[in-house]
Design an enzyme around this catalytic site. Structure first.
Site, PDB file in Angstrom:
ATOM      1  N   LYS A 173      16.632  -8.321  10.185  1.00  0.00           N
ATOM      2  CA  LYS A 173      17.004  -8.209   8.772  1.00  0.00           C
ATOM      3  C   LYS A 173      18.136  -9.165   8.408  1.00  0.00           C
ATOM      4  O   LYS A 173      18.190  -9.665   7.282  1.00  0.00           O
ATOM      5  CB  LYS A 173      17.397  -6.765   8.445  1.00  0.00           C
ATOM      6  CG  LYS A 173      16.216  -5.790   8.477  1.00  0.00           C
ATOM      7  CD  LYS A 173      15.128  -6.199   7.506  1.00  0.00           C
ATOM      8  CE  LYS A 173      14.051  -5.145   7.332  1.00  0.00           C
ATOM      9  NZ  LYS A 173      12.964  -5.580   6.439  1.00  0.00           N
TER      10      LYS A 173
ATOM     11  N   ILE B  52       8.187   1.331  -0.400  1.00  0.00           N
ATOM     12  CA  ILE B  52       8.893   0.438  -1.330  1.00  0.00           C
ATOM     13  C   ILE B  52       7.943  -0.634  -1.874  1.00  0.00           C
ATOM     14  O   ILE B  52       7.990  -0.971  -3.062  1.00  0.00           O
ATOM     15  CB  ILE B  52      10.112  -0.193  -0.616  1.00  0.00           C
ATOM     16  CG1 ILE B  52      11.129   0.902  -0.234  1.00  0.00           C
ATOM     17  CG2 ILE B  52      10.770  -1.256  -1.488  1.00  0.00           C
ATOM     18  CD1 ILE B  52      12.273   0.423   0.664  1.00  0.00           C
TER      19      ILE B  52
ATOM     20  N   ASN C  19       0.795  -1.231   0.000  1.00  0.00           N
ATOM     21  CA  ASN C  19       0.000   0.000   0.000  1.00  0.00           C
ATOM     22  C   ASN C  19       0.826   1.278   0.000  1.00  0.00           C
ATOM     23  O   ASN C  19       0.335   2.326  -0.394  1.00  0.00           O
ATOM     24  CB  ASN C  19      -0.973   0.002   1.192  1.00  0.00           C
ATOM     25  CG  ASN C  19      -0.266  -0.190   2.524  1.00  0.00           C
ATOM     26  OD1 ASN C  19       0.452  -1.174   2.692  1.00  0.00           O
ATOM     27  ND2 ASN C  19      -0.440   0.723   3.460  1.00  0.00           N
ATOM     28  N   ARG C  20       2.087   1.186   0.480  1.00  0.00           N
ATOM     29  CA  ARG C  20       2.896   2.426   0.485  1.00  0.00           C
ATOM     30  C   ARG C  20       4.390   2.106   0.406  1.00  0.00           C
ATOM     31  O   ARG C  20       4.798   0.944   0.520  1.00  0.00           O
ATOM     32  CB  ARG C  20       2.573   3.302   1.696  1.00  0.00           C
ATOM     33  CG  ARG C  20       2.864   2.665   3.045  1.00  0.00           C
ATOM     34  CD  ARG C  20       2.294   3.533   4.169  1.00  0.00           C
ATOM     35  NE  ARG C  20       2.381   2.850   5.449  1.00  0.00           N
ATOM     36  CZ  ARG C  20       3.314   3.095   6.368  1.00  0.00           C
ATOM     37  NH1 ARG C  20       4.235   3.998   6.160  1.00  0.00           N
ATOM     38  NH2 ARG C  20       3.320   2.435   7.513  1.00  0.00           N
TER      39      ARG C  20
ATOM     40  N   GLY D  76       7.586  -4.282   6.721  1.00  0.00           N
ATOM     41  CA  GLY D  76       8.481  -4.232   7.869  1.00  0.00           C
ATOM     42  C   GLY D  76       8.224  -3.015   8.726  1.00  0.00           C
ATOM     43  O   GLY D  76       7.571  -2.059   8.297  1.00  0.00           O
TER      44      GLY D  76
ATOM     45  N   TYR E 264      16.030  -4.452  14.796  1.00  0.00           N
ATOM     46  CA  TYR E 264      15.801  -4.393  13.337  1.00  0.00           C
ATOM     47  C   TYR E 264      16.930  -5.107  12.578  1.00  0.00           C
ATOM     48  O   TYR E 264      16.671  -5.892  11.664  1.00  0.00           O
ATOM     49  CB  TYR E 264      15.711  -2.918  12.953  1.00  0.00           C
ATOM     50  CG  TYR E 264      15.413  -2.614  11.504  1.00  0.00           C
ATOM     51  CD1 TYR E 264      14.134  -2.786  10.982  1.00  0.00           C
ATOM     52  CD2 TYR E 264      16.404  -2.114  10.666  1.00  0.00           C
ATOM     53  CE1 TYR E 264      13.863  -2.475   9.662  1.00  0.00           C
ATOM     54  CE2 TYR E 264      16.140  -1.786   9.340  1.00  0.00           C
ATOM     55  CZ  TYR E 264      14.865  -1.971   8.848  1.00  0.00           C
ATOM     56  OH  TYR E 264      14.587  -1.651   7.540  1.00  0.00           O
TER      57      TYR E 264
ATOM     58  N   ARG F 147      -2.469  -4.197   5.405  1.00  0.00           N
ATOM     59  CA  ARG F 147      -3.392  -4.127   6.542  1.00  0.00           C
ATOM     60  C   ARG F 147      -4.121  -2.795   6.566  1.00  0.00           C
ATOM     61  O   ARG F 147      -5.061  -2.612   7.315  1.00  0.00           O
ATOM     62  CB  ARG F 147      -2.670  -4.387   7.857  1.00  0.00           C
ATOM     63  CG  ARG F 147      -1.655  -3.342   8.188  1.00  0.00           C
ATOM     64  CD  ARG F 147      -1.010  -3.507   9.527  1.00  0.00           C
ATOM     65  NE  ARG F 147       0.002  -2.462   9.624  1.00  0.00           N
ATOM     66  CZ  ARG F 147       0.806  -2.297  10.628  1.00  0.00           C
ATOM     67  NH1 ARG F 147       0.768  -3.120  11.644  1.00  0.00           N
ATOM     68  NH2 ARG F 147       1.681  -1.308  10.623  1.00  0.00           N
TER      69      ARG F 147
HETATM   70  P1  NDP Z   1       7.069   1.990   5.169  1.00  0.00           P
HETATM   71  O1  NDP Z   1       7.084   2.249   6.642  1.00  0.00           O
HETATM   72  O2  NDP Z   1       6.872   3.132   4.233  1.00  0.00           O
HETATM   73  O3  NDP Z   1       6.006   0.847   4.824  1.00  0.00           O
HETATM   74  C1  NDP Z   1       5.990  -0.339   5.569  1.00  0.00           C
HETATM   75  C2  NDP Z   1       4.956  -1.262   4.977  1.00  0.00           C
HETATM   76  O4  NDP Z   1       4.922  -2.474   5.756  1.00  0.00           O
HETATM   77  C3  NDP Z   1       3.550  -0.665   5.028  1.00  0.00           C
HETATM   78  O5  NDP Z   1       2.828  -1.069   3.885  1.00  0.00           O
HETATM   79  C4  NDP Z   1       2.982  -1.293   6.298  1.00  0.00           C
HETATM   80  O6  NDP Z   1       1.590  -1.343   6.345  1.00  0.00           O
HETATM   81  C5  NDP Z   1       3.559  -2.701   6.151  1.00  0.00           C
HETATM   82  N1  NDP Z   1       3.462  -3.417   7.418  1.00  0.00           N
HETATM   83  C6  NDP Z   1       4.113  -3.157   8.574  1.00  0.00           C
HETATM   84  N2  NDP Z   1       3.720  -4.013   9.521  1.00  0.00           N
HETATM   85  C7  NDP Z   1       2.792  -4.834   8.967  1.00  0.00           C
HETATM   86  C8  NDP Z   1       2.010  -5.917   9.440  1.00  0.00           C
HETATM   87  N3  NDP Z   1       2.086  -6.352  10.709  1.00  0.00           N
HETATM   88  N4  NDP Z   1       1.170  -6.531   8.589  1.00  0.00           N
HETATM   89  C9  NDP Z   1       1.055  -6.110   7.305  1.00  0.00           C
HETATM   90  N5  NDP Z   1       1.772  -5.090   6.796  1.00  0.00           N
HETATM   91  C10 NDP Z   1       2.625  -4.453   7.621  1.00  0.00           C
HETATM   92  O7  NDP Z   1       8.452   1.250   4.892  1.00  0.00           O
HETATM   93  P2  NDP Z   1       9.364   1.216   3.576  1.00  0.00           P
HETATM   94  O8  NDP Z   1       8.547   1.173   2.358  1.00  0.00           O
HETATM   95  O9  NDP Z   1      10.410   2.224   3.749  1.00  0.00           O
HETATM   96  O10 NDP Z   1      10.070  -0.206   3.802  1.00  0.00           O
HETATM   97  C11 NDP Z   1       9.673  -1.397   3.138  1.00  0.00           C
HETATM   98  C12 NDP Z   1      10.665  -2.490   3.500  1.00  0.00           C
HETATM   99  O11 NDP Z   1      11.972  -2.086   3.132  1.00  0.00           O
HETATM  100  C13 NDP Z   1      10.714  -2.774   4.998  1.00  0.00           C
HETATM  101  O12 NDP Z   1      10.898  -4.147   5.219  1.00  0.00           O
HETATM  102  C14 NDP Z   1      11.917  -1.999   5.449  1.00  0.00           C
HETATM  103  O13 NDP Z   1      12.471  -2.539   6.613  1.00  0.00           O
HETATM  104  C15 NDP Z   1      12.831  -2.149   4.245  1.00  0.00           C
HETATM  105  N6  NDP Z   1      13.857  -1.136   4.136  1.00  0.00           N
HETATM  106  C16 NDP Z   1      13.540   0.192   4.025  1.00  0.00           C
HETATM  107  C17 NDP Z   1      14.545   1.126   3.909  1.00  0.00           C
HETATM  108  C18 NDP Z   1      14.290   2.588   3.762  1.00  0.00           C
HETATM  109  O14 NDP Z   1      15.264   3.341   3.735  1.00  0.00           O
HETATM  110  N7  NDP Z   1      13.061   3.043   3.640  1.00  0.00           N
HETATM  111  C19 NDP Z   1      15.951   0.726   3.940  1.00  0.00           C
HETATM  112  C20 NDP Z   1      16.171  -0.678   4.053  1.00  0.00           C
HETATM  113  C21 NDP Z   1      15.146  -1.563   4.136  1.00  0.00           C
HETATM  114  P3  NDP Z   1       0.727  -0.120   6.988  1.00  0.00           P
HETATM  115  O15 NDP Z   1       0.679   0.948   5.922  1.00  0.00           O
HETATM  116  O16 NDP Z   1      -0.568  -0.732   7.281  1.00  0.00           O
HETATM  117  O17 NDP Z   1       1.477   0.348   8.202  1.00  0.00           O
END
Ligand code: NDP
Length: 236
Positions: free
Chosen positions: A146, A16, A13-14, A79, A142, A36
């Protein structure tokens, strides 16, 4: 339906995950987004689930299979962070991050791999982080989760590699999303100074790497860790 063209993306939904879903749609996949909250990019099929709840994950994967057919690609992207210094990190915050980022991925991999084993084809991509091997200040929970994904992917590669299934890990560096918007300015500036590319990434740059590892032609890439971090994690 072609079994290899149904892709599941978690957290679509948002951030990456949304960029990955959009990219896989434009690559011609049928995309099921697990989320979610929020809404998915146009064209993606929506399945609501909370990754910390195994029943909800199983229900979502069963529904995807029923509605769209067998799953060929899984991108475990969702995540969370709950940063804090070790001395002050509660066991609750440690466990919550492991539950979503590591056990959540396990729940999805387990559900999706059933179809892949049957089809003798599959592409599993786990979204880790540069801190898995680099370490992250205030990120004991974290980074532990990871780096766990690397061991998970490599074990899957050994178990299922003979059945046409690959499991690879992408370690993004600093990507501009809601997650990094939470970081204090000083930490962001410190990271920026250490990134050879001299900039943060756009989510689409992570999606481009996923697109390759999800493709049929990446069939000989298995158990690899692909850093997409502008050079930040070099040598780690
Ligand atoms: P965001 O915080 O922008 O988005 C996180 C996403 O994970 C949302 O869609 C969120 O849903 C979903 N999520 C979290 N918990 C749950 C759950 N219990 N059940 C279902 N969905 C869940 O994060 P990013 O897009 O930045 O990150 C995406 C991935 O990349 C993650 O795993 C992050 O650790 C990893 N990452 C990101 C980096 C960065 O610089 N941004 C760097 C390295 C890795 P909801 O909208 O409902 O909260």
């Amino acid at each position: 339906m072609d079994t290899t063209r149904i892709a599941v993306v978690t957290g679509a939904n948002r951030g990456i995950g949304r960029a990955i879903a959009t990219r896989l749609l434009s690559d011609g996949y049928t995309v099921a987004g697990i989320h979610r909250s929020g809404e998915l990019p146009e064209g993606a099929h929506s399945y609501r689930a909370d990754l910390t709840d195994s029943e909800s994950v199983t229900t979502a994967f069963d529904a995807i299979r029923e509605d769209l057919g067998p799953i060929g690609v899984l991108v475990a992207n969702a995540g969370i962070t709950k940063d804090g210094l070790l001395a002050r990190m509660s066991e609750e915050d440690f466990a919550a991050v492991i539950d979503t980022n590591l056990t959540g991925a396990f729940r999805c991999v387990k559900a999706a791999s059933k179809d892949m084993m049957r089809a003798r084809y599959g592409r599993i991509v786990l979204i880790s982080s540069v801190v898995a091997t680099y370490g992250g200040f205030g990120q004991v929970n974290y980074a532990a989760a990871k780096s766990g994904l690397i061991g998970m992917a490599r074990s899957i590669a050994r178990e299922l590699g003979g059945r046409g299934i690959t499991a690879n890990v992408i370690a993004p560096g600093f990507v501009t999303t809601d997650m990094t918007a939470e970081l204090p300015e000083k930490i962001a500036a410190d990271y920026l100074a250490r990134i050879p590319a001299g900039r943060f990434a756009a989510p689409e740059e992570i999606a481009a790497a996923v697109s390759f590892l999800a493709s049929e032609e990446a069939g000989y890439v298995n158990g690899t860790l692909l850093n997409v971090d502008g050079g930040l994690g070099m040598g780690h």
